[in-house]
Design a protein around this motif. Sequence first.
Motif, PDB file in Angstrom:
ATOM      1  N   GLY A  26      34.184 -13.997 -34.956  1.00  0.00           N
ATOM      2  CA  GLY A  26      33.404 -12.552 -34.808  1.00  0.00           C
ATOM      3  C   GLY A  26      31.687 -12.912 -34.189  1.00  0.00           C
ATOM      4  O   GLY A  26      31.412 -12.226 -33.272  1.00  0.00           O
ATOM      5  N   LEU A  27      31.323 -13.739 -35.067  1.00  0.00           N
ATOM      6  CA  LEU A  27      29.909 -14.152 -34.736  1.00  0.00           C
ATOM      7  C   LEU A  27      29.635 -14.848 -33.261  1.00  0.00           C
ATOM      8  O   LEU A  27      28.768 -14.794 -32.702  1.00  0.00           O
ATOM      9  CB  LEU A  27      29.227 -14.995 -35.816  1.00  0.00           C
ATOM     10  CG  LEU A  27      29.127 -14.517 -37.244  1.00  0.00           C
ATOM     11  CD1 LEU A  27      28.675 -15.319 -38.279  1.00  0.00           C
ATOM     12  CD2 LEU A  27      27.752 -13.506 -36.916  1.00  0.00           C
ATOM     13  N   LEU A  28      30.853 -15.784 -33.133  1.00  0.00           N
ATOM     14  CA  LEU A  28      30.520 -16.287 -31.757  1.00  0.00           C
ATOM     15  C   LEU A  28      30.745 -15.350 -30.545  1.00  0.00           C
ATOM     16  O   LEU A  28      30.125 -15.428 -29.428  1.00  0.00           O
ATOM     17  CB  LEU A  28      31.928 -17.396 -31.615  1.00  0.00           C
ATOM     18  CG  LEU A  28      31.451 -18.734 -32.539  1.00  0.00           C
ATOM     19  CD1 LEU A  28      32.570 -19.644 -32.576  1.00  0.00           C
ATOM     20  CD2 LEU A  28      30.335 -19.618 -31.910  1.00  0.00           C
ATOM     21  N   ILE A  29      31.838 -14.411 -30.877  1.00  0.00           N
ATOM     22  CA  ILE A  29      31.782 -13.500 -29.955  1.00  0.00           C
ATOM     23  C   ILE A  29      30.562 -12.656 -29.612  1.00  0.00           C
ATOM     24  O   ILE A  29      30.054 -12.136 -28.642  1.00  0.00           O
ATOM     25  CB  ILE A  29      33.022 -12.347 -30.029  1.00  0.00           C
ATOM     26  CG1 ILE A  29      34.387 -13.021 -29.935  1.00  0.00           C
ATOM     27  CG2 ILE A  29      32.792 -11.336 -29.325  1.00  0.00           C
ATOM     28  CD1 ILE A  29      35.568 -12.402 -30.424  1.00  0.00           C
ATOM     29  N   PHE A  30      29.774 -12.124 -30.781  1.00  0.00           N
ATOM     30  CA  PHE A  30      28.719 -11.479 -30.846  1.00  0.00           C
ATOM     31  C   PHE A  30      27.620 -12.231 -30.193  1.00  0.00           C
ATOM     32  O   PHE A  30      26.644 -11.883 -29.253  1.00  0.00           O
ATOM     33  CB  PHE A  30      28.061 -11.339 -32.164  1.00  0.00           C
ATOM     34  CG  PHE A  30      26.732 -10.689 -32.264  1.00  0.00           C
ATOM     35  CD1 PHE A  30      26.657  -9.380 -32.108  1.00  0.00           C
ATOM     36  CD2 PHE A  30      25.709 -11.291 -32.910  1.00  0.00           C
ATOM     37  CE1 PHE A  30      25.071  -8.954 -31.992  1.00  0.00           C
ATOM     38  CE2 PHE A  30      24.688 -11.205 -32.821  1.00  0.00           C
ATOM     39  CZ  PHE A  30      24.188  -9.671 -32.495  1.00  0.00           C
ATOM     40  N   SER A  31      27.725 -13.715 -30.343  1.00  0.00           N
ATOM     41  CA  SER A  31      26.473 -14.593 -29.809  1.00  0.00           C
ATOM     42  C   SER A  31      26.751 -14.545 -28.234  1.00  0.00           C
ATOM     43  O   SER A  31      25.788 -14.454 -27.613  1.00  0.00           O
ATOM     44  CB  SER A  31      26.861 -16.061 -30.356  1.00  0.00           C
ATOM     45  OG  SER A  31      26.468 -16.027 -31.819  1.00  0.00           O
ATOM     46  N   GLY A  32      27.989 -14.712 -27.797  1.00  0.00           N
ATOM     47  CA  GLY A  32      28.022 -14.545 -26.356  1.00  0.00           C
ATOM     48  C   GLY A  32      27.703 -13.276 -25.747  1.00  0.00           C
ATOM     49  O   GLY A  32      26.863 -13.364 -24.627  1.00  0.00           O
ATOM     50  N   LEU A  33      28.048 -12.278 -26.378  1.00  0.00           N
ATOM     51  CA  LEU A  33      27.558 -10.573 -25.867  1.00  0.00           C
ATOM     52  C   LEU A  33      25.986 -10.544 -25.839  1.00  0.00           C
ATOM     53  O   LEU A  33      25.462 -10.133 -25.024  1.00  0.00           O
ATOM     54  CB  LEU A  33      28.177  -9.620 -26.532  1.00  0.00           C
ATOM     55  CG  LEU A  33      29.895  -9.488 -26.311  1.00  0.00           C
ATOM     56  CD1 LEU A  33      30.283  -8.484 -27.555  1.00  0.00           C
ATOM     57  CD2 LEU A  33      30.164  -9.123 -24.884  1.00  0.00           C
ATOM     58  N   TYR A  34      25.510 -11.122 -26.805  1.00  0.00           N
ATOM     59  CA  TYR A  34      24.105 -11.146 -26.893  1.00  0.00           C
ATOM     60  C   TYR A  34      23.458 -12.022 -26.054  1.00  0.00           C
ATOM     61  O   TYR A  34      22.341 -11.435 -25.402  1.00  0.00           O
ATOM     62  CB  TYR A  34      23.675 -11.611 -28.489  1.00  0.00           C
ATOM     63  CG  TYR A  34      22.071 -11.218 -29.065  1.00  0.00           C
ATOM     64  CD1 TYR A  34      21.696 -10.065 -29.243  1.00  0.00           C
ATOM     65  CD2 TYR A  34      21.260 -12.209 -28.629  1.00  0.00           C
ATOM     66  CE1 TYR A  34      20.478  -9.800 -29.609  1.00  0.00           C
ATOM     67  CE2 TYR A  34      19.948 -11.838 -29.106  1.00  0.00           C
ATOM     68  CZ  TYR A  34      19.805 -10.552 -29.337  1.00  0.00           C
ATOM     69  OH  TYR A  34      18.153 -10.378 -29.893  1.00  0.00           O
ATOM     70  N   VAL A  35      23.835 -13.142 -25.565  1.00  0.00           N
ATOM     71  CA  VAL A  35      23.322 -13.918 -24.700  1.00  0.00           C
ATOM     72  C   VAL A  35      23.369 -13.289 -23.259  1.00  0.00           C
ATOM     73  O   VAL A  35      22.472 -13.161 -22.677  1.00  0.00           O
ATOM     74  CB  VAL A  35      24.010 -15.379 -24.519  1.00  0.00           C
ATOM     75  CG1 VAL A  35      23.563 -16.103 -23.318  1.00  0.00           C
ATOM     76  CG2 VAL A  35      23.615 -16.156 -25.760  1.00  0.00           C
ATOM     77  N   TRP A  36      24.518 -12.742 -23.119  1.00  0.00           N
ATOM     78  CA  TRP A  36      24.747 -11.760 -21.829  1.00  0.00           C
ATOM     79  C   TRP A  36      23.722 -10.835 -21.695  1.00  0.00           C
ATOM     80  O   TRP A  36      23.030 -10.573 -20.568  1.00  0.00           O
ATOM     81  CB  TRP A  36      26.153 -11.549 -21.765  1.00  0.00           C
ATOM     82  CG  TRP A  36      26.359 -10.595 -20.741  1.00  0.00           C
ATOM     83  CD1 TRP A  36      26.695 -10.753 -19.354  1.00  0.00           C
ATOM     84  CD2 TRP A  36      26.527  -9.017 -20.635  1.00  0.00           C
ATOM     85  NE1 TRP A  36      26.843  -9.795 -18.446  1.00  0.00           N
ATOM     86  CE2 TRP A  36      26.618  -8.598 -19.378  1.00  0.00           C
ATOM     87  CE3 TRP A  36      26.226  -8.029 -21.602  1.00  0.00           C
ATOM     88  CZ2 TRP A  36      26.653  -7.392 -18.900  1.00  0.00           C
ATOM     89  CZ3 TRP A  36      26.339  -6.777 -21.289  1.00  0.00           C
ATOM     90  CH2 TRP A  36      26.647  -6.419 -19.807  1.00  0.00           C
ATOM     91  N   ALA A  37      23.312  -9.918 -22.804  1.00  0.00           N
ATOM     92  CA  ALA A  37      22.584  -8.962 -22.964  1.00  0.00           C
ATOM     93  C   ALA A  37      20.817  -9.353 -22.577  1.00  0.00           C
ATOM     94  O   ALA A  37      20.490  -8.719 -22.010  1.00  0.00           O
ATOM     95  CB  ALA A  37      22.672  -8.258 -24.177  1.00  0.00           C
TER      96      ALA A  37
END
Length: 153
Positions: free
Chosen positions: A13-24
């Motif tokens: 979950g944190l890795l998915i969040f990290s990816g979305l955050y980098v994209w944002a």
Amino acid sequence: MPKGLRDIVAALGLLIFSGLYVWATTHIPDRTIPNTPGPSFFPFVIITVVAALSVALLAKGYKVYRAENGAPFSISIPRLPSLMLGAFLIFLVALPWAGFLLSSIGFFAVLMVLYGSRKPVKILLWSLALPSALYAVFTQLFQILLPTGPLGF
């Protein structure tokens, strides 16, 4: 749920969040001040640390799970966290078009229902009050521009 499996799910979950955050944060406009880090520099540093710690948590969770069970792991996806993640993804997609305030009102109402609130008046009032207060604090007090929708807020 076994401890190792909890760590694995949390790390994913944190890795998915990290990816979305980098994209944002890649869509943050650059400033034209020479020889200074841009606005996306510090969020990128923070999320890199979060991603590295998430990978470490994933490895630890896998090791603990193997020690507990001695077999390859299988993951059953819990329904409520999946719905919350889906609501968050819809919020992220709606944010540029509907604006912060309208998107946040809907997102907050959905989260209240998912967390078990069943009183419509309470859901309506909190869904209007909290995002409106956040919008006012960030736009007026901190002078931070938030995404605006078709109505200008």
